[in-house]
Design a protein around this motif. Sequence first.
Motif, short mmCIF file in Angstrom:
data_model
loop_
_atom_site.label_atom_id
_atom_site.label_comp_id
_atom_site.label_asym_id
_atom_site.label_seq_id
_atom_site.Cartn_x
_atom_site.Cartn_y
_atom_site.Cartn_z
N ALA A 207 0.84 -1.21 0.00
CA ALA A 207 0.00 0.00 0.00
C ALA A 207 0.87 1.25 0.00
O ALA A 207 2.04 1.23 0.44
CB ALA A 207 -0.93 0.00 1.21
N TRP A 208 0.27 2.32 -0.49
CA TRP A 208 0.88 3.66 -0.42
C TRP A 208 -0.04 4.55 0.41
O TRP A 208 -1.27 4.56 0.23
CB TRP A 208 1.03 4.27 -1.82
CG TRP A 208 2.34 3.97 -2.51
CD1 TRP A 208 2.55 3.05 -3.48
CD2 TRP A 208 3.58 4.61 -2.28
NE1 TRP A 208 3.85 3.05 -3.89
CE2 TRP A 208 4.53 4.01 -3.16
CE3 TRP A 208 4.02 5.62 -1.44
CZ2 TRP A 208 5.86 4.39 -3.22
CZ3 TRP A 208 5.34 6.01 -1.48
CH2 TRP A 208 6.25 5.39 -2.36
N LEU A 209 0.57 5.34 1.30
CA LEU A 209 -0.18 6.26 2.14
C LEU A 209 0.45 7.66 2.07
O LEU A 209 1.64 7.80 1.81
CB LEU A 209 -0.19 5.81 3.62
CG LEU A 209 -0.85 4.48 3.99
CD1 LEU A 209 0.11 3.32 3.77
CD2 LEU A 209 -1.30 4.53 5.45
N ASN A 210 -0.39 8.64 2.34
CA ASN A 210 0.08 10.03 2.44
C ASN A 210 -0.75 10.74 3.49
O ASN A 210 -1.98 10.83 3.34
CB ASN A 210 -0.05 10.75 1.09
CG ASN A 210 0.32 12.22 1.19
OD1 ASN A 210 1.07 12.62 2.08
ND2 ASN A 210 -0.23 13.03 0.31
N ARG A 211 -0.09 11.22 4.57
CA ARG A 211 -0.78 11.91 5.67
C ARG A 211 -1.93 11.05 6.21
O ARG A 211 -3.05 11.53 6.41
CB ARG A 211 -1.33 13.27 5.22
CG ARG A 211 -0.30 14.23 4.68
CD ARG A 211 -0.94 15.60 4.44
NE ARG A 211 -0.01 16.49 3.77
CZ ARG A 211 0.09 16.63 2.44
NH1 ARG A 211 -0.70 15.89 1.67
NH2 ARG A 211 0.96 17.44 1.90
N SER A 212 -1.65 9.79 6.42
CA SER A 212 -2.61 8.84 6.97
C SER A 212 -3.75 8.51 6.01
O SER A 212 -4.69 7.81 6.38
CB SER A 212 -3.19 9.34 8.29
OG SER A 212 -2.18 9.54 9.24
N THR B 77 -3.91 0.41 -2.55
CA THR B 77 -3.67 -0.90 -1.94
C THR B 77 -3.57 -1.88 -3.10
O THR B 77 -4.57 -2.19 -3.75
CB THR B 77 -4.83 -1.30 -1.01
OG1 THR B 77 -6.05 -1.32 -1.74
CG2 THR B 77 -4.94 -0.32 0.15
N GLY B 78 -2.35 -2.28 -3.39
CA GLY B 78 -2.14 -3.07 -4.58
C GLY B 78 -2.52 -2.23 -5.79
O GLY B 78 -2.06 -1.10 -5.95
N THR B 79 -3.42 -2.76 -6.62
CA THR B 79 -3.85 -2.01 -7.79
C THR B 79 -5.12 -1.20 -7.53
O THR B 79 -5.59 -0.48 -8.42
CB THR B 79 -4.11 -2.97 -8.96
OG1 THR B 79 -5.10 -3.91 -8.57
CG2 THR B 79 -2.83 -3.67 -9.38
N SER C 78 9.02 -6.48 -8.20
CA SER C 78 10.18 -5.75 -7.68
C SER C 78 9.95 -4.23 -7.56
O SER C 78 10.80 -3.54 -7.02
CB SER C 78 11.40 -6.00 -8.58
OG SER C 78 11.14 -5.55 -9.89
N ASP C 79 8.84 -3.76 -8.09
CA ASP C 79 8.66 -2.29 -8.12
C ASP C 79 7.19 -1.94 -7.89
O ASP C 79 6.32 -2.36 -8.66
CB ASP C 79 9.14 -1.75 -9.47
CG ASP C 79 9.20 -0.21 -9.49
OD1 ASP C 79 8.84 0.40 -8.46
OD2 ASP C 79 9.60 0.35 -10.52
N PHE C 80 6.96 -1.21 -6.84
CA PHE C 80 5.61 -0.74 -6.52
C PHE C 80 5.70 0.78 -6.37
O PHE C 80 6.04 1.29 -5.31
CB PHE C 80 5.10 -1.41 -5.24
CG PHE C 80 3.72 -1.00 -4.82
CD1 PHE C 80 2.67 -1.00 -5.73
CD2 PHE C 80 3.47 -0.62 -3.51
CE1 PHE C 80 1.40 -0.64 -5.33
CE2 PHE C 80 2.20 -0.25 -3.12
CZ PHE C 80 1.15 -0.26 -4.03
N SER C 81 5.47 1.50 -7.47
CA SER C 81 5.73 2.95 -7.49
C SER C 81 4.48 3.71 -7.91
O SER C 81 3.64 3.21 -8.65
CB SER C 81 6.87 3.27 -8.47
OG SER C 81 8.04 2.56 -8.12
N ILE C 82 4.41 4.96 -7.43
CA ILE C 82 3.31 5.83 -7.81
C ILE C 82 3.87 7.08 -8.50
O ILE C 82 5.04 7.45 -8.30
CB ILE C 82 2.43 6.24 -6.61
CG1 ILE C 82 3.27 6.99 -5.57
CG2 ILE C 82 1.74 5.05 -6.01
CD1 ILE C 82 2.44 7.58 -4.44
N HIS C 83 3.02 7.71 -9.30
CA HIS C 83 3.41 8.90 -10.06
C HIS C 83 2.45 10.04 -9.71
O HIS C 83 1.23 9.84 -9.69
CB HIS C 83 3.35 8.60 -11.56
CG HIS C 83 3.83 9.73 -12.42
ND1 HIS C 83 5.16 9.99 -12.62
CD2 HIS C 83 3.14 10.68 -13.13
CE1 HIS C 83 5.29 11.03 -13.43
NE2 HIS C 83 4.07 11.47 -13.75
#
Length: 331
Positions: free
Chosen positions: A58-63, A68-70, A87-92
């Motif tokens: 998962a990716w979070l920002n300020r709680s 979560t996955g895709t 190997s890579d779980f990135s956001i843009h």
Amino acid sequence: MGSPLLWNACAAVVLVLLSKGSVSHGAEFGHLPDNITVLEGESVTLRCRIEEEVTHRAWLNRSNILFTGTDKWTLDRRVTLANNNDSDFSIHVDRVQVTDEGTYICTFQANNKPRITYVYLIVQVPARITNISKSLTVNEGDNVVLFCMAVGRPEPTTTWKDQEYGLMSEGEFLDITEIKRQQAKDYECITNNGVAPPDQRKVKVTVNYPPMITDMKNMPAHLGKTAILRCEAMAVPPASFEWYRDDHRPVESDNTLRIKNEKTRSLLLFTNVTEKHFGNYTCFASNRLGASNASMLLFRPGAIQGRGTALRAGASVAVWFSLVVVFLLKV
């Protein structure tokens, strides 16, 4: 940036809530850098490299949960999933805004333990002048205050310069006490925070002052020839010129004499000198701030100068007195 313990706890809770899903395989987890700096309006990719057997990411920002996955949880269309593989779980983040600044967390579960790494996104804004004094006109002796307001991240510095002397003042305000005519010029405000080339703008200051006659002299003239009497006067706004003879009469143009007024000077043009032209002439220069006068002789070469000098001195006082009265009546 917030407490790492608080972020870890939030990330762990997210992983517990998302404890269903598939498994991906790898070897080692790569940590994100502590800080990433980007200019406002640019785009940035936040990378999370995964190299061990993991479940649930998962990716979070300020709680707030971003992904979560895709599955996308955020409603912000600028935030997209860049990569989601073993190997890579990135956001843009596209067209980054100042409000995007803050801590971002990439978290996943490996061997039933939460793994967390976080990065602080720093958004920089080039220095920019937002408000500056308009060009202005003042009278000599006035106190002048110029202002120049700027914004930027990090906080920009502001300086005032002029082309002649360079750096004059640091700060948003430039104070000029009892301004002088020589200080009429363009003043340049420069703001800079090292993010982009400085932003700079100019303010033009015009200084009004009363006339000051700078050039006048006696002039010899031959009968039947041409001659010129010159009267130069510096003034802002430009002076108006008038000419008077030694008997206080205003000089008027005729077929042997012409008055030519220019921006900073007035000329008496004699096209055919006769006896009646010899004598004392007074140039009177005035604007709304004051007046100045000067007298000069048009004389025949070889004439006795003593008489002419006495004539000029006596006439100058009388003419000056009468011209002052005329000027006051005009005001």
